[in-house]
Design a protein around this motif. Structure first.
Motif, short mmCIF file in Angstrom:
data_model
loop_
_atom_site.label_atom_id
_atom_site.label_comp_id
_atom_site.label_asym_id
_atom_site.label_seq_id
_atom_site.Cartn_x
_atom_site.Cartn_y
_atom_site.Cartn_z
N VAL A 396 0.84 -1.21 0.00
CA VAL A 396 0.00 0.00 0.00
C VAL A 396 0.87 1.26 0.00
O VAL A 396 0.58 2.23 -0.71
N LYS A 397 1.95 1.23 0.78
CA LYS A 397 2.83 2.40 0.84
C LYS A 397 3.40 2.73 -0.53
O LYS A 397 3.34 3.89 -0.99
N ALA A 399 2.25 1.84 -3.44
CA ALA A 399 1.18 2.24 -4.36
C ALA A 399 0.75 3.68 -4.13
O ALA A 399 0.59 4.46 -5.09
N VAL A 400 0.57 4.06 -2.87
CA VAL A 400 0.16 5.44 -2.54
C VAL A 400 1.24 6.43 -2.95
O VAL A 400 0.95 7.51 -3.48
N ILE A 403 1.05 6.85 -6.75
CA ILE A 403 -0.16 7.57 -7.19
C ILE A 403 -0.06 9.06 -6.89
O ILE A 403 -0.36 9.89 -7.76
N PHE A 404 0.38 9.41 -5.69
CA PHE A 404 0.36 10.82 -5.28
C PHE A 404 1.65 11.56 -5.64
O PHE A 404 1.60 12.72 -6.05
N GLY A 414 3.50 13.38 -1.48
CA GLY A 414 2.88 12.10 -1.79
C GLY A 414 3.64 10.95 -1.16
O GLY A 414 3.03 9.96 -0.70
N LEU A 417 2.72 10.94 2.49
CA LEU A 417 1.38 10.37 2.67
C LEU A 417 1.41 8.84 2.56
O LEU A 417 0.70 8.14 3.29
N GLY A 418 2.23 8.32 1.65
CA GLY A 418 2.36 6.88 1.51
C GLY A 418 2.91 6.23 2.76
O GLY A 418 2.43 5.18 3.21
N ALA A 421 0.21 6.38 5.47
CA ALA A 421 -0.85 5.41 5.21
C ALA A 421 -0.41 4.00 5.60
O ALA A 421 -1.19 3.22 6.15
N SER A 422 0.84 3.67 5.33
CA SER A 422 1.37 2.36 5.68
C SER A 422 1.40 2.15 7.19
O SER A 422 1.02 1.09 7.70
#
Length: 515
Positions: A396-397, A399-400, A403-404, A414, A417-418, A421-422
């Motif tokens: 997820v880290k 991927a985020v 993306i950002f 971004g 944020l990754g 989020a992780s």
């Protein structure tokens, strides 16, 4: 005091000292080579850690267990085979991966990191791989014999040597370019590892009960069963660490590639990544030494209660640990959020990383929860579940981040944020896994009290800071403001019962969580 308890205290004290010295090391590097140099340093370091993880293969833990069992039986021959087989495995792996990393260095630097200057620090740190391979075996041997001093002292010595040489090497290399200065910092790390190994070899010579060089190769040839025994412990142990190392390896690659898509040049991307990972993150990771010590005590405590089916005691211990993390982590988040700029100015003579701290500090409350939850999962024989949670978090880290960070309006934020989020996802997954395994009550009143303490302390601190903000220098403001905020937070926590009188009487003793 028992040999075990004495060794544990020595190791914990050394771990705290090493963490502090490691933090000082990062400050020295940041002040000497700046944001761009730190970026080069931090881009290369995950690749090095991945190769070290592959070289060690979780063997230090396995060596410690096997040596302890062999010494308990008085089996000197078995101890010799363990050392011989372990050294042969780690040295063979290091001789395989070290040249591989050297050959891949041009591709990694030019294509994946998008900054050819990372080639020089990568080359400078690679010789440390075989050194660490041998050191890890010797540390495992000493820990297996419950002699923690050589391993602890060697880590402290390594940091001291590294800090001393960084100033010398970077100043000598800086006139040739920032990439050579970053390589000088890596070379200082290599020298520190070498001195640490020499110390371990010296201690081994003084403390050994056998001659390792005698019939060394015969011990290897007859050590198939020993190798099998070691890998039965080593391979499961290295799973989560390998996932973390792989995630860290891909992180700078994904960040730089994403920023390139967003139109950020390689030089700017390197500098921004250096500010995020070399300036901001170490500051936020520093308070975690408290939860690390707690996690160490929590594993045997939870294991014992679970084995005896004392589920009420088990829940009590877990709840106490989480409450302690909530209180200490909350204070850390409050201070980081309020005083990010003066803190960064005081340490790095730059406030650039403060924006990342303000953005990520609230998420790090979940990170301070992560250590004890991971310890609970290990104690409940759920290491595989923890590994899967970590794998999901890493995926997820990345991927985020992609993306950002590839969007111009986010850029390097971004990546932050990754990471945030992780942290949030892995902590929630760990918590959900614990809930599935044991009965755990969600104390809503406690979290409501905590929220009130945090919000009230924040506004009181902002009001007090406004009174003397223009009347004090940066350090004076930082010291006075942090002290006032901490006092306010402590008094409110005590008033609402987040901190009890029993906590105050037992706070110096981490053992209170296992009584």
């Amino acid at each position: 005091m028992s040999k075990f308890l004495k060794g544990t205290l020595v190791l914990m004290a050394a771990t705290l000292i090493v963490k502090i010295l490691g933090f000082v090391n990062r400050i020295v590097i940041a002040r000497l080579i700046g944001e761009e140099g730190v970026g080069l340093y931090m881009m290369v370091f995950p690749s090095f850690i991945l190769v070290v993880t592959l070289t060690q293969m979780g063997l230090p833990v396995a060596i410690s267990r096997s040596v302890a069992a062999a010494e308990a039986r008085g089996d000197i021959a078995k101890m010799k085979r363990i050392l011989a087989v372990s050294l042969s495995i780690t040295l063979s792996l290091s001789l395989l991966f070290t040249p591989a990393l050297l050959m891949m260095a041009p591709y990694l630097s030019k294509t994946l990191f998008t900054d050819p200057r990372t080639y020089y620090p990568l080359i400078a740190i690679t010789p440390a791989i075989p050194v660490i391979a041998v050191s890890s075996v010797l540390r495992g041997y000493f820990q297996g014999r419950q002699n923690m001093k050589p391993a602890a002292y060697s880590q402290v010595l390594e940091q001291v040597v590294r800090i001393g040489l960084i100033a010398l090497f970077t100043k000598q290399m800086l006139p040739h370019g920032i990439e050579y200065a970053a390589a000088g910092a890596m070379a200082a790390a290599t020298c520190g590892e070498l001195i640490s190994l020499l110390y371990l070899l010296l201690m081994f010579r003084f403390n050994k009960t056998f001659l390792l060089r005698r019939r060394f190769f015969r011990a290897i040839r007859t050590g198939k069963e020993t190798a099998k025994e070691l890998f039965e412990v080593a391979l499961p142990t290295t799973g989560s660490r390998l996932i973390g190392s792989l995630g860290w390896f891909f992180e700078p690659i994904v960040v730089t590639q994403s920023l390139a898509i967003a139109g950020v040049t390689a030089v700017v991307a390197t500098k921004q990544y250096g500010v995020l990972t070399g300036y901001a993150l170490p500051v936020m990771f520093l308070p975690s030494f408290v939860t690390l010590a707690l996690s160490t005590s929590l594993v045997p405590a939870v294991s014992e209660a679970y084995a005896k089916k004392q589920y009420r005691l088990l829940e009590h211990r877990v709840q106490e640990a989480l409450r302690f993390c909530l209180v200490t982590g909350g204070l850390s988040v409050l201070l980081l959020f309020l005083y990010a700029e003066p803190l960064m100015q005081f340490m790095y003579h730059s406030t650039n990383g403060a924006r990342f701290i303000v953005l990520m500090a609230p998420f790090f409350l979940f990170y301070y929860y992560q250590g004890p939850l991971q310890a609970v999962l290990q104690a409940l024989n759920l290491a595989n579940a923890a590994m899967i949670n970590s794998l999901i978090g890493v995926s997820v880290k990345l991927a985020v981040i992609f993306i950002f960070a590839s969007q111009p309006q986010f850029g390097i934020y971004g990546a932050a944020l990754g990471m945030a989020a992780s942290i949030l996802l892995v902590t929630l997954l760990h918590l959900a896994t614990v809930f599935k395994k044991i009965t755990l009550t969600l104390n809503v009143h406690q979290y409501a009290k905590f929220s009130f303490v945090m919000i009230t302390s924040f506004f009181i601190s902002r009001f007090l800071n406004g009174l003397w903000l223009d009347k004090a220098g940066s350090f004076t403001y930082l010291a006075a403001g942090a002290a006032a905020s901490a006092l306010c937070y402590f008094l409110l926590s005590l008033l609402l019962g987040l901190i009890t009188k029993q906590d105050l009487s037992r706070m110096p003793l981490i053992k209170r969580f296992i009584k």
